[in-house]
Every structure is written in C-alpha cells, then in structure tokens.
Design a protein around this motif. Structure first.
Motif, PDB file in Angstrom:
ATOM      1  N   TYR A 291       0.833  -1.213   0.000  1.00  0.00           N
ATOM      2  CA  TYR A 291       0.000   0.000   0.000  1.00  0.00           C
ATOM      3  C   TYR A 291       0.868   1.264   0.000  1.00  0.00           C
ATOM      4  CZ  TYR A 291      -3.056   3.716   1.607  1.00  0.00           C
ATOM      5  OH  TYR A 291      -3.717   4.912   1.720  1.00  0.00           O
ATOM      6  N   ILE A 292       1.864   1.287   0.876  1.00  0.00           N
ATOM      7  CA  ILE A 292       2.693   2.501   0.975  1.00  0.00           C
ATOM      8  C   ILE A 292       3.514   2.695  -0.305  1.00  0.00           C
ATOM      9  CG2 ILE A 292       4.501   3.701   2.291  1.00  0.00           C
ATOM     10  CD1 ILE A 292       2.005   3.467   3.926  1.00  0.00           C
ATOM     11  N   ARG A 293       3.990   1.601  -0.890  1.00  0.00           N
ATOM     12  CA  ARG A 293       4.682   1.720  -2.186  1.00  0.00           C
ATOM     13  C   ARG A 293       3.797   2.437  -3.202  1.00  0.00           C
ATOM     14  NH1 ARG A 293       8.797  -2.217  -4.041  1.00  0.00           N
ATOM     15  NH2 ARG A 293       9.568  -3.310  -2.217  1.00  0.00           N
ATOM     16  N   GLN A 295       1.120   4.236  -2.561  1.00  0.00           N
ATOM     17  CA  GLN A 295       0.821   5.595  -2.110  1.00  0.00           C
ATOM     18  C   GLN A 295       1.900   6.567  -2.605  1.00  0.00           C
ATOM     19  OE1 GLN A 295       0.981   6.345   2.167  1.00  0.00           O
ATOM     20  NE2 GLN A 295      -0.668   7.850   1.968  1.00  0.00           N
ATOM     21  N   ALA A 296       3.149   6.133  -2.494  1.00  0.00           N
ATOM     22  CA  ALA A 296       4.250   6.984  -2.972  1.00  0.00           C
ATOM     23  C   ALA A 296       4.127   7.217  -4.475  1.00  0.00           C
ATOM     24  CB  ALA A 296       5.598   6.363  -2.632  1.00  0.00           C
ATOM     25  N   ARG A 297       3.768   6.169  -5.211  1.00  0.00           N
ATOM     26  CA  ARG A 297       3.655   6.315  -6.668  1.00  0.00           C
ATOM     27  C   ARG A 297       2.503   7.237  -7.042  1.00  0.00           C
ATOM     28  NH1 ARG A 297       6.589   2.021  -9.600  1.00  0.00           N
ATOM     29  NH2 ARG A 297       5.561   2.890 -11.392  1.00  0.00           N
ATOM     30  N   GLY A 300       3.464  10.683  -6.251  1.00  0.00           N
ATOM     31  CA  GLY A 300       4.412  11.110  -7.277  1.00  0.00           C
ATOM     32  C   GLY A 300       3.693  11.576  -8.527  1.00  0.00           C
ATOM     33  N   ARG A 302       0.539  12.584  -8.778  1.00  0.00           N
ATOM     34  CA  ARG A 302      -0.274  13.765  -8.477  1.00  0.00           C
ATOM     35  C   ARG A 302       0.614  15.030  -8.535  1.00  0.00           C
ATOM     36  NH1 ARG A 302      -2.052  16.825  -4.272  1.00  0.00           N
ATOM     37  NH2 ARG A 302      -0.442  16.019  -2.899  1.00  0.00           N
ATOM     38  N   LEU A 328       2.726   5.293 -17.022  1.00  0.00           N
ATOM     39  CA  LEU A 328       2.756   5.172 -15.566  1.00  0.00           C
ATOM     40  C   LEU A 328       1.360   5.153 -14.965  1.00  0.00           C
ATOM     41  CD1 LEU A 328       5.626   7.686 -14.757  1.00  0.00           C
ATOM     42  CD2 LEU A 328       5.738   5.207 -14.517  1.00  0.00           C
TER      43      LEU A 328
END
Lengths: 403, 375
Positions: A291-293, A295-297, A300, A302, A328
């Motif tokens: 999930y956090i991976r 979230q970072a993407r 990124g 946004r 992406l």
C-alpha cells in the motif's frame, strides 16, 4: 516553487465551492468513469448536470461562446482547481467521453467554421455521443497502415472496410473515423479524418464481448457507405496529423492522478474496515508495504501533474515529462486494483450481480478494465517507443516496410 | 500555484552544475574513491566559494539563508556529478541541529565556522533514524557520552560529530576529544566516509533545546538531501546509458535502435520523472508545510531508493559488459545509490514508519518509539 493560490485563484476556488454547495443536490450518482466502464446512453440526470456544468463554466470551460461553451480564457490552474474541488467532495465532474475529450479539441484546432458550429455545442452538452473509428483488425499499434478506403464519387466518398475496438459504437450517433482517401499516396499521407452519422446506410455494428462481460467495444463494418466530402476535418490527406493531435488529447485523458487517488482512498478505507479474525487487514505488514509503495507512486503522479500544469501554463512545449504519463498512470491504477483484490481475499473474486456488496465487486472489473487501458490508446510497448524516440532521442527501428 | 524552479533557483542549479562539470572528472572520482581520504578537500573549498556549507545558515552568520528546497536542488547536482563532499552531514543536518537545538552562544560559535568551510561536522544519527544494530547505543550523563554510535556519516575526517543519544538528545563531540575512538568502515562507496564511534566518558556539548520531533526533522532533512542526490545520480546513469546505446553498434546498427534497449531506457526515464516532482514537493513541504512533510519525506525516500536500485542496475545492463568494468566508471554512481538507500532508514523501514504514521498500528512502529520500547 509556490503552491499557494494567487488572489485570482483563491477567489475562483471559493466560487467553485459555492457552486458545488448550491447545486450538488442536482448531481447524478453516475460518474463519467462508470460510463466508461459500461457504455450506455446518458440518463437525463447526467445530461442535465453536464449542461449545467458547461453553462457555469465548470466543464470544457475554454470552448468559445460561439460554439456553445463558456468561453473562459485558458487557465490550466483553474481547471485543476475545479477538478480538485469536485474530487474532494465526491461530486461528479464534467464528462470525458471520446467526443468531449478528443473530438471537440480536434474540431477546435482543425475543423471548419461550419463543423465547429454544428457539432461542438451538442457534443459538450452530451446530446450527441461519438465513437472513434481508428483501429482496424490488421492495423493496431501500426495504425497508419489502416486500409478502410474512401473512394471519391462526385461530391461524396464511398467507404468500405472495417474498424475494431470501437468503444460505444452501439450507443453513438456519430463517428470520427480515419480512412484512406488517397490510395496512391504514402502510408501517412493518404489518410483523411471524416465525421459522419452512425445511422448512415451500410454501417453494421457487432458488439465485441470482452473479458469484463460488458460489450464495451464493437466491430464496425462499412459497405458502400456514402459520406459527403464536407465530412473531412483538417483537409484531405491530413488525417494522420489531425489524428495525432487527437491521440495526444487521449493520452492526457487516460492519465488522471485523481482517478488513482480515488482508488487509493478506497483501499485505505478497506485496510481499516475489512477484518480477518476480528483484526483489521491493515495490520498485515506485507499488504501495508504494498500500500505505501503505491501511495508513494500515486503521490508522485499527483505532484508530477502539478509540475506539468505549471509547465503548460507557461507555454512550455510537451516533453519527456508528459510522454511518461500514460504508461505510468495506467500501470499504477492496475496495481492498485490488484492490491484491493488481494486485500479482499476470497471476497476479491466477487463480481457484478451481488447487490449487497457492490463496492467489492467493482475491483475485478477495474482490474480487467485497467489492463484494457494499458493496451488501448497506444500499448505500453508503443508508449515506451514514444518515450525513447521522442523523449530520449533514440533512433527508430529501421523500417522493413515501405512508408 | 507554481510547481517548478524560480529564476533564482535555476541560477543556483546552473552555477553548481557548471562548476561541478568543470571540476569533477572520472579521474578525480577514481582518485578519491581509491585514495586515503574519502572527501575531496579541493572540491569542498571550491564549492565553499559558491556557499555550499552555509546554504542553510543565516546571512548574519556567514551563510546564504536559503531553504531546504534550494539545498535539494544542489544535492541533485552533487549526485549527478558524483561529488565527494560531506553535504548531507556538514551542510544540512549539523547546521540544522545547531539552529533548532543549539543555544545562541553555540550558534554563534559554530555556525560561522561551518559556513566558512573551516570545520566539517559529521553526523551519528543512524540509531535515531533507523534503530540500533549490533550493540549500538549511546547514553549520556553530565554531558559525558558512553557507548557506541554506529554508521556515522562523514565523521572520520570531520572536526566534530553530531551525536544523538538514546533519548534523542543531541550533542557535539570534537573528534580529537579524549575517549573518542573511530573505526572506519570500508563500504561500497569509497567516496563517502562511514565509521563506528566508540565513546568512553567523552566530554561533549549538549544542544539543549532539542526534542524528539526536532531530531526527526533534522533526520528528515538529511533524508531529502540523500534522496535528491540519488535522483541526480540516477539521471546521470540514464543519460550515460542512452549516450552509450547511441554509440555502440552491433548487428550493423546502434543498439539504441533495438526496442529491447529502448524499452529499458524508457522505463528508467518513466520511473525517474515523477521522482523529481516528489522530491521537490518533499523539500517544499519541509520548508512550508511541516506537518505534511513528515509523511511525504518517507514516501519520497523509500520510493527513490527503489527507483534508484532499478535505474542503477538497468543503466549498467544497457552498457553490456562495459558497464561491469571499471573503465566506464558507471559503478561509482551505482554504489552511491546503493549507499544512500541504506542510510537514515532503508525503504522497508520507512514504509513501515509511514504506515504507522497513518494509523496502521499493526505495522512496525517507527524507529524511535521502537528503541524506547526495547529499553
């Protein structure tokens, strides 16, 4: 770097909020995305909402007044404010169909005055539904090899051939279509961009059943379809150039970080509310790591969109940073869908037709639909070619065919 | 809203890029990496003339009074050029510690010397950032430190070291202080000093205005700088891979014309692009939106660490056998990216912290609270 609103934008943000507060009771349940998942005629509620948004300048706001739009000065920051404010409170934004998001900008750029006056207003108001006739059975990634022919006959063209992957052809009144009008010209120079009604005699539509179970695509067959020459947009033989400007709009349309953010927020909720043996699924460290991976993407993308908006507002030409978005955005959405399915475990295989848990069933549908988007609108592999060739200035594959 | 670099920020970027292009050659990198010193002192002096050590220090103390956003721009250029200077420690975390936790007297004493490049301060914050390993741990009583601070950054060639104890108090120790022993650790990155510090009744200066949050903020600044540096290194690796692919011929054509090679380069470019935006935002948030910054920094570093690893191996692969040799020197960037990944929290650690910060209590708790719980 300054992420605060300028005074003008502060006021505008307030206006958007006031509009939403005053009118949100009229907003439909269905979103543009739900129509993309399962194309069908728009309900009156959806059309009325769209008309209201166009009239007040919250959808297609830069379309000139003469063509039925609001006539706002282009200000990409204002468009971003609208998108964000509607998104924040979960109110449906303006529709993005192929007609609204692709045909309208193309007509504005390449259309004749008559074409603009006739088609733009009813299209942005969702009174006319369009489909796109680009791909053919033998011309997918190599779109310019298309063979559907349009032979001159007096003031008309006679069209023969077929198209495939035609989204929404079964509900569309109109088509914008690439055909070969100059058979003796080169591969890229013999194509024209035509617009004509789907009820023209000689058009046959066969729905193409897809893996989602919804016939969102069609095959379209043309047998001696007579279309007036005035249906050409952007001049005979210029279709490839015209189509490429349209595809650029589509690629922009397919990467919208708010759509990813929406999925991410739903997944966050699932992690907190779904339980296994009484404990929230979010206590599973492996799922949380995924999930956090993501979230970072998503963050990124946004933020990357904000960077592109700034660049566009300064009139900078599109570059490498724009070319990566489709690749992406689609990939991230697909990975989000996969995570949601895995969080749901056995529930994750549920599908349509289970009314009590309709939210759960949507993830498998999205998982397949988003795979479709990875392929459609220029496959991921074609995107990588574009990034390498246009963004990194790497040479094209040597050509093995004439053209 | 303006998401990008202002005219002044572009000037800073240009001046550092130009100077580093001029001064840092592959020979120079090789010399430092293989030499006795891991810091390029001559380069440090040249960059001091551009204000490098004093970027974040106020003008009245000899610095430029800039913010972390500008420092992140510079860090990207340092990573691009593979400069061997103690930026994250001496120019970022140490001065921030003095600014936020030091007394007026301490600031007046230390900050001008840092800004002028006269002294270099290393940092021993690894335990505060990512937990204690193999017996590390520092205790304090009456401004004397005992114990072991592991994985100190840039400390072995520094004049002083910023050390955090187990309660997140911050101290400055002079490297020549009695009872302070350093053990250099040979790492993959020969151009970046890493050491263990053994402390036996070492007299230190307490930076008494600190707090746990203050230490976390200082570490976060370091995280952003390392992330920005790895981004610059990744961009440089991609640039070199594309340039090499356009020159190298096989089967009578440049390998850049093969889709197998193009797609690798496109994937690297695609992964790197949003990292730039994420890093700019993390630095901007650090300066302007401190509450939001705490999460974004964790996302930015953990994500860049993963993208960095992908780019480092892929750019090497595009070079074929030459990428594996020392001749191209590509491995220096490969190693810098790998080194930064492990500093101030590796990605798994940072993601667990990000999860905990967002209320997912079942996930691993942050390093600082874990250390506290273990005692």
């Amino acid at each position: 770097m300054d992420l605060t609103d300028r005074a003008e934008h502060k006021i505008f943000r307030e206006e958007v909020r006031d509009f939403i507060a005053a009118y949100r009771h009229l907003a439909p349940e269905d979103t543009a995305h739900s129509y993309r998942l399962m194309p069908r005629p728009y309900s009156d509620e959806v059309r009325n909402w769209q008309k209201l948004l166009v009239e007040k300048g919250y959808a297609n706001r830069t379309v000139p007044k003469a063509y039925g739009g609001f006539g706002a000065e282009p200000d990409i920051l204002k468009s971003k404010i609208i998108a964000d404010e509607f998104f924040k409170v979960n109110v449906p934004q303006g529709l993005y169909s192929q007609g609204i998001s692709m045909l309208v900008p193309t007509l504005l750029e390449h259309g004749t005055e008559e074409q603009k006056r006739k088609w733009i207003a009813p299209t942005v108001r969702a009174d006319v539904f369009w489909c796109q006739g680009y791909s053919e059975p033998n011309s997918g990634s190599d779109l310019a090899s298309l063979q559907t022919s349009a032979i001159e006959d007096g003031d008309d063209f006679i069209i023969n051939g077929s198209k495939i992957w035609t989204s929404s052809a079964h509900v569309a009144q109109m088509i914008f279509c690439l055909v070969r009008t100059e058979p003796e010209a080169g591969k890229y120079d013999g194509i024209s961009y035509l617009i004509f009604p789907m009820d023209t005699p000689g058009i046959e539509i066969r729905p193409l059943q897809t893996m989602t179970g919804h016939p969102s695509f069609n095959e379209v067959f043309f047998t001696d379809v007579r279309v007036p020459k005035a249906a050409v947009v952007g001049g005979r033989g210029n279709g490839w150039k015209v189509a490429n400007s349209t595809l650029a709009h589509e690629r922009g349309m397919l990467s919208n970080a708010n759509l990813s953010l929406e999925r991410l927020q739903k997944i966050e909720k699932l992690l907190k509310t779904e339980t296994i043996d009484g404990a929230p699924v979010g206590e599973n460290a492996a799922l949380m790591d995924r999930y956090i991976r993501l979230q970072a993407r998503v963050q990124g993308m946004r933020l990357h969109e904000m960077r592109l908006i700034t660049a566009a507002s300064m009139g900078k030409p599109r570059g490498l940073e724009d070319l990566v978005c489709k690749l992406l955005g689609c990939e991230i959405n697909h990975q989000l869908d996969a995570l949601a399915i895995d969080i749901l475990g056995e529930i994750g295989v549920l599908y349509d037709g289970i009314p009590s848990i309709d939210l759960d069933g949507v993830w498998q549908q999205l998982y397949m639909y988003d795979l479709g988007l990875i392929i459609g609108g220029g496959t991921a592999q074609i995107q990588k070619n574009i990034i390498a060739e246009r963004g990194l200035d790497m040479p094209r594959e040597p050509k093995t065919t004439k053209g | 809203m303006f998401f990008g670099l202002s005219e002044e920020q572009l000037l800073i970027q240009d001046s550092f890029r130009g100077t580093l292009d001029r001064l840092v050659s592959l020979d120079r990198i090789r010399e430092i990496s293989n030499g006795n010193s891991s810091i390029d002192r001559a380069l440090w002096r040249e960059l001091t003339a551009l204000g490098l050590p004093g970027l974040l220090i106020d003008e009245e103390q000899g610095g430029s009074g800039l913010q972390l956003f500008e420092a992140a721009i510079v860090a990207t250029e340092l990573g691009r050029s593979m400069a061997s200077v103690p930026f994250a420690s001496a120019a970022i975390m140490a001065p921030l510690a003095l600014k936020h936790a030091g007394s007026d007297t301490q600031q007046k004493e230390w900050l001008p010397k840092i800004a002028s490049g006269d002294i270099i301060i290393g940092t021993a914050l690894a335990q505060a950032a990512s937990g204690a390993r193999r017996g590390a741990g520092v205790t304090a009583s009456n401004n004397r430190l005992n114990g072991k601070a592991s994985f100190a950054l840039d400390a072995s060639e520094a004049d002083a070291i910023l050390i955090a104890d187990e309660d997140s108090n911050l101290y400055l120790a002079r490297t020549d202080a009695k009872g302070l022993e350093q053990k250099n650790l040979p790492t993959i990155d020969g151009a970046r000093p890493l050491s263990d510090i053994i402390l036996t009744d070492v007299d230190v200066e307490h930076l008494g205005n600190g707090s746990k949050d203050c230490v976390e903020d200082i570490i976060n600044a370091g995280r952003i700088i390392l992330t920005a540096e790895s981004f610059g290194a990744g961009e440089e690796m991609l640039r070199r891979a594309v340039a090499y692919a356009k020159e190298r011929k096989q089967f009578d054509r440049v390998i850049a014309s093969f889709q197998a090679v193009k797609h690798l380069c496109a994937e690297m470019a695609a992964e790197l692009q949003p990292c730039q935006s994420l890093i700019w935002y993390a630095a901007y948030a650090y300066d302007n939106l401190p509450e939001e910054a705490r999460l974004v920094v964790l996302l930015a570093k953990s994500h860049m660490d993963e993208v960095g690893r992908f780019v480092a191996r892929t750019a090497t692969e595009v070079h074929g056998g030459m990428g594996y040799t020392d001749l191209m020197g590509l491995h220096f960037w490969f190693k810098r990216i790998g080194f930064n990944r492990a500093q101030l929290g590796s990605p798994e650690k940072l993601r667990a912290m990000a999860a905990a910060m967002q209320g997912f209590t079942g996930a691993i708790t942050p390093a600082s609270s874990q250390t506290a719980a273990a005692r």
